[in-house]
Scaffold this motif. Structure first.
Motif, short mmCIF file in Angstrom:
data_model
loop_
_atom_site.label_atom_id
_atom_site.label_comp_id
_atom_site.label_asym_id
_atom_site.label_seq_id
_atom_site.Cartn_x
_atom_site.Cartn_y
_atom_site.Cartn_z
N GLN A 152 37.25 49.48 42.38
CA GLN A 152 35.90 49.66 42.93
C GLN A 152 34.86 49.66 41.82
O GLN A 152 33.75 49.14 41.98
CB GLN A 152 35.86 50.96 43.73
CG GLN A 152 36.67 50.90 45.01
CD GLN A 152 37.24 52.22 45.46
OE1 GLN A 152 36.74 53.29 45.09
NE2 GLN A 152 38.31 52.19 46.25
N LEU A 201 34.77 47.24 48.54
CA LEU A 201 36.18 47.38 48.16
C LEU A 201 36.76 48.69 48.69
O LEU A 201 37.93 48.76 49.04
CB LEU A 201 36.32 47.30 46.64
CG LEU A 201 37.61 46.61 46.16
CD1 LEU A 201 37.66 45.18 46.66
CD2 LEU A 201 37.72 46.64 44.65
N ILE A 237 44.58 46.30 45.02
CA ILE A 237 43.16 45.99 44.89
C ILE A 237 42.73 45.99 43.43
O ILE A 237 41.93 45.15 43.00
CB ILE A 237 42.34 47.01 45.72
CG1 ILE A 237 42.44 46.66 47.21
CG2 ILE A 237 40.89 47.04 45.27
CD1 ILE A 237 41.82 47.67 48.12
N ALA A 263 41.02 42.79 41.62
CA ALA A 263 39.70 42.91 40.98
C ALA A 263 39.77 42.51 39.51
O ALA A 263 38.88 41.81 39.01
CB ALA A 263 39.19 44.35 41.12
#
Length: 348
Positions: free
Chosen positions: A81, A118, A140, A144
């Motif tokens: 994130q 996200l 994730i 990313a």
């Protein structure tokens, strides 16, 4: 509230004593170590500025994780994130908007939006596809990180060269700097204070905050009281992702002034540690973030002045964390606080 602060203050003091004992065992002078750490992190305005900037990023990561931990969730995807927040900041820095005086505000907004997206993705994987947030978060993070490498050596590569050294520098008008020629991170600090106050009110003064905590405390009980746990899990991840995105945007626009691989610098994972140590207390998140940042920034002095190994600051940090965990697990801090309160009552 004050009781938690006092308990954490006692735990901090006892952890420092533990670090001191370990330093004596290693045959180094504790006060010499502490003096150099303090001088290296607070010895000049530039050092103070760097320490507070890193502490601000750590604190934002910790704040984000307090939200998800309050909902009983492991937000391992905080690092991703933050990376997406940096991507959002870079997206704006590469447009005509970067040339205007309000560019830093737009950068923070887009970092927030990218991070919250996200966070939403993490929540959907959890609630819709029953993917545990740990596995979803790790995936994730990987995506990313890969996306940033692709952007840096692909579409956003520097003029005439594809290098993992990062993109071109952002226009100076989009940098998040201090006031005038100062590097003092006044604007990141203000942002962190706003986030702190907002979360404090949200978690302790609103029905949404109480429902988030209720969802984390007992999901079945929350469902019985008709609290939609799925909806509140979505809220928690979106809020946490937004805060993580802000941290990533600050890293891109205030520290690096460009997008580089691994721009999150592991601060997301440190944020997990900070939030766990702080016991979901926002004020303690700030204190621990400052301690960790001062060790990280001031640790350079231990190499330059004392000739110690570069890993020494991490040894100090590790002993501090382990001591804190043991103190909390054995409830030594609460027992000491109770003893002190009883003594004050007796004297009164």
């Amino acid at each position: 509230m004050y009781k938690i602060i006092l308990q954490n203050s006692i735990a901090t003091f006892l952890s420092v004593i533990s670090v001191t004992i370990v330093l004596l065992i290693l045959q180094v002078m504790p006060f010499e170590i502490y003096g150099n750490l303090f001088d290296g992190s607070f010895g000049s305005l530039d050092k103070i500025s760097r320490t507070l900037l890193i502490a601000t990023i750590m604190a934002l990561a910790g704040f984000a994780l307090v939200v998800t931990f309050s909902t009983g969730l492991w937000n391992i995807g905080i690092e991703g994130q933050m990376l997406f927040g940096a991507i959002g900041a870079t997206f704006i820095a590469r447009t005509f908007l970067a040339e205007y005086f309000f560019a830093p505000i737009i950068i923070i907004i887009f970092g927030t939006l990218f991070g919250s997206f996200l966070g939403l993705l993490s929540a959907i994987l959890k609630t819709r596809f029953n993917v545990h947030e740990i596995f979803g978060g790790l995936g994730i993070n990987f995506v990313a990180s890969g996306l940033i490498v692709y952007l840096v050596i692909g579409p956003w590569k520097r003029e005439g060269i594809a290098s993992t050294g990062g993109t071109d520098l952002f226009p100076k008008s989009s940098w998040i700097n201090g006031i005038g020629d100062s590097n003092f991170p006044i604007y990141p600090i203000i942002i962190a204070i706003i986030v702190f106050i907002t979360l404090f009110i949200l978690l302790s003064r609103t029905s949404l905050g109480l429902k988030l905590i209720a969802t984390g405390t007992n999901k079945d009980a929350a469902d019985k009281f008709k609290i939609d746990s799925v909806k509140h899990i979505l809220y928690a991840f979106i809020i946490a992702g937004a805060i993580g995105g802000i941290a990533g945007a600050i890293q891109a626009a205030s520290i690096h002034h460009k997008l580089v691989p691994n721009i999150a610098g592991g601060y997301g994972f440190l944020g997990i540690l900070i939030a766990l140590i702080a016991g979901r207390n926002l004020f303690t998140v700030v204190v621990i973030s400052i301690i960790f940042a001062s060790i990280m920034v001031g640790g350079v002095q231990l190499q330059l002045r004392l000739g110690l190994d570069s890993s020494f600051p991490y040894i100090i940090e590790s002993v501090f964390v382990m001591s804190w965990v043991i103190i909390k697990a054995s409830k030594i801090d609460s027992k000491l606080l109770k003893l002190l309160v009883n003594k004050e009552t007796d004297f009164g």
